[in-house]
Motif scaffolding. Structure first.
Motif, short mmCIF file in Angstrom:
data_model
loop_
_atom_site.label_atom_id
_atom_site.label_comp_id
_atom_site.label_asym_id
_atom_site.label_seq_id
_atom_site.Cartn_x
_atom_site.Cartn_y
_atom_site.Cartn_z
N VAL A 140 0.84 -1.19 0.00
CA VAL A 140 0.00 0.00 0.00
C VAL A 140 0.88 1.25 0.00
O VAL A 140 1.86 1.33 0.75
N LEU A 141 0.53 2.21 -0.86
CA LEU A 141 1.15 3.54 -0.83
C LEU A 141 0.38 4.42 0.13
O LEU A 141 -0.86 4.46 0.09
N ALA A 142 1.10 5.16 0.98
CA ALA A 142 0.42 6.06 1.91
C ALA A 142 -0.38 7.11 1.15
O ALA A 142 -1.54 7.39 1.47
N ASP A 143 0.22 7.72 0.16
CA ASP A 143 -0.51 8.62 -0.73
C ASP A 143 0.24 8.75 -2.05
O ASP A 143 1.45 8.51 -2.12
N LEU A 144 -0.51 9.10 -3.06
CA LEU A 144 0.05 9.32 -4.40
C LEU A 144 -0.51 10.63 -4.91
O LEU A 144 -1.73 10.81 -5.00
N ARG A 145 0.39 11.57 -5.25
CA ARG A 145 -0.02 12.88 -5.72
C ARG A 145 0.15 12.96 -7.23
O ARG A 145 1.25 12.73 -7.74
N VAL A 146 -0.92 13.28 -7.92
CA VAL A 146 -0.90 13.39 -9.37
C VAL A 146 -1.66 14.64 -9.77
O VAL A 146 -2.21 15.36 -8.92
N ARG A 147 -1.69 14.91 -11.10
CA ARG A 147 -2.46 16.04 -11.61
C ARG A 147 -3.39 15.55 -12.70
O ARG A 147 -3.03 14.71 -13.53
N LEU A 148 -4.59 16.10 -12.70
CA LEU A 148 -5.58 15.82 -13.73
C LEU A 148 -6.00 17.14 -14.34
O LEU A 148 -6.64 17.96 -13.68
N ARG A 149 -5.60 17.38 -15.58
CA ARG A 149 -5.86 18.65 -16.24
C ARG A 149 -5.39 19.83 -15.39
O ARG A 149 -6.04 20.86 -15.30
#
Length: 422
Positions: free
Chosen positions: A360-369
């Motif tokens: 499990v990843l604690a959190d994953l930060r990405v961008r959508l548009r």
């Protein structure tokens, strides 16, 4: 209203644009470019006419030019000098035909395959389903309003439930982008007098395994002011059309599903799901406005394009029939990150559940548009392949809790943000 799982719902954390990274992408070879669904890089790296033609056809598919993609893949599956390209072209040719619902052409392929090797027919393949659908009249849709707000409810597992009228009766249907076609529970089909088109029982591949189903035709269904006629459908035993309600203290009750609006109908719409307002906004995509570059496309399944905080493109399959989203080992390798812990998980989907112990990843930060998004407590699973592409994850049904989610594959739009009003 919704029982939360160990994977927190997709959370919109800001509505301010974030500039793209200026770092140049490292040079990648042809096969790496295809694995990353980077058709432009594949065109640059192509070494043979067949490789270049495949990359051009893939690009046509991703920008929504289905007829051009169909033509290109059709030639390559027969004439390509590379056996890998020929095999991949055949799969993509099928995907292009399926999207356009060209059942006669698909049925011809199924008959050819049966003659070559009658013992290796896959009961879940779209070619096998096409044999039942080849004589059906074309499915049509009629928008009786340019846009419309349709009330919806939310199931205990977080999935939007919408009222669908068939004949003079109303039913609760789920929205499932992972189902290629619309489904009916067997008890609903029986009550409506909807009978199997052929005696053979086929199969459906779900997020938790395979289940039996039979092909049928729904003469017409109505969703608000939208009327869809001649709808090919999969009839599934009522015992399988259930999903278990998650409970913090143990197993919950099974939730019955009358039917499922599949991608065959979803792709004809510009849909906006306002989770907080319990409103489903329907628009005719031919009249909808575009939002920047395309970030949603079809490659045999709907795929959404994100970007890492460093600007690395990420591709997630969109399967809202899967209860939980997850990322793959491909993403870990691409972003050079490691999971923080391992947990026991129970993952539900149509037809049952599976248990697993997963990183499990604690959190994953990405961008959508350009909008920052955080996935919290994300499970890591084995790579997901679509032809030559290695996808970075799967967006499951938990995306509906993100706020307002817009899907318009005709215009290549997938967006998350505040509610909009026509």
């Amino acid at each position: 209203m919704v029982a939360r799982s160990l994977l927190a719902l997709l959370t919109l954390v800001a509505c301010t644009s974030v500039p793209r990274s200026d770092s140049a992408a490292a040079h990648i070879d042809y096969w790496e470019a295809l694995a990353a669904l980077d058709s432009d890089a594949a065109l640059v790296s192509a070494r043979t006419p067949a490789e270049r033609a495949f990359a051009e056809s893939l690009k046509s598919l991703m920008v929504g030019d289905l007829e051009k993609a169909e033509t290109g893949f059709s030639v390559l599956r027969l004439l390509g000098s590379d056996s890998v390209i020929r095999s991949a072209a055949r799969v993509m040719y099928v995907a292009a035909l399926q999207y356009q619902e060209k059942w006669t052409a698909l049925a011809a392929m199924a008959r050819d395959s049966s003659r070559v090797d009658p013992d290796r027919r896959d009961k879940a393949s779209i070619e096998m389903w096409s044999l039942a659908f080849q004589a059906l009249p074309a499915m049509t849709s009629e928008f009786r309003a340019r846009s419309e707000n349709v009330p919806m409810t939310v199931s205990a597992v977080g999935t939007p439930l919408i009222r669908v009228q068939i004949g003079n009766r109303l039913f609760n249907f789920w929205l499932d982008t992972g189902s290629s076609m619309t489904m009916l529970s067997s008890d609903v089909a029986h009550s409506l007098g909807v009978h199997p088109l052929v005696p053979d029982t086929l199969e459906i591949v779900t997020s938790t395994g395979r289940i039996a189903a039979q092909p049928a035709l729904i003469p017409a269904l109505r969703l608000g002011q939208l009327v869809v006629r001649n709808v090919p459908a999969m009839v599934v035993d009522v015992a399988m059309m259930r999903m278990r309600e998650p409970m913090p203290t143990g197993r919950g009750a099974h939730l019955k599903i009358d039917g499922i609006i599949g991608f065959d109908i979803i792709r004809r719409l510009d849909i906006e799901v306002d989770y907080s307002g319990l409103i489903l906004r329907l628009r005719d995509p031919a009249r909808s406005r575009r939002i920047g570059d395309r970030n949603m496309f079809w490659v045999g399944m709907p795929v959404v394009k994100f970007a890492s905080t460093g600007g690395i493109p990420l591709h997630f399959a969109l399967d809202t029939g899967a209860q939980l989203s997850f990322v793959t080992e491909t993403l870990l390798e691409k972003l050079q990150i490691e999971p923080q812990r391992t947990e026991n998980q129970r993952v539900g989907g149509l037809g049952g559940e599976i248990s697993m112990r997963a990183p499990v990843l604690a959190d994953l930060r990405v961008r959508l548009r350009g909008y920052p998004i955080i996935f919290r407590g994300t499970v890591v699973r084995a790579p997901v392949y679509q032809v030559l592409a290695s996808l970075d994850g799967v967006l499951g049904g938990d995306i509906w809790g993100a706020g307002t989610v817009r899907m318009d594959i005709t215009n290549g739009v997938f967006a998350v943000g505040p509610a909009s009003h026509d």
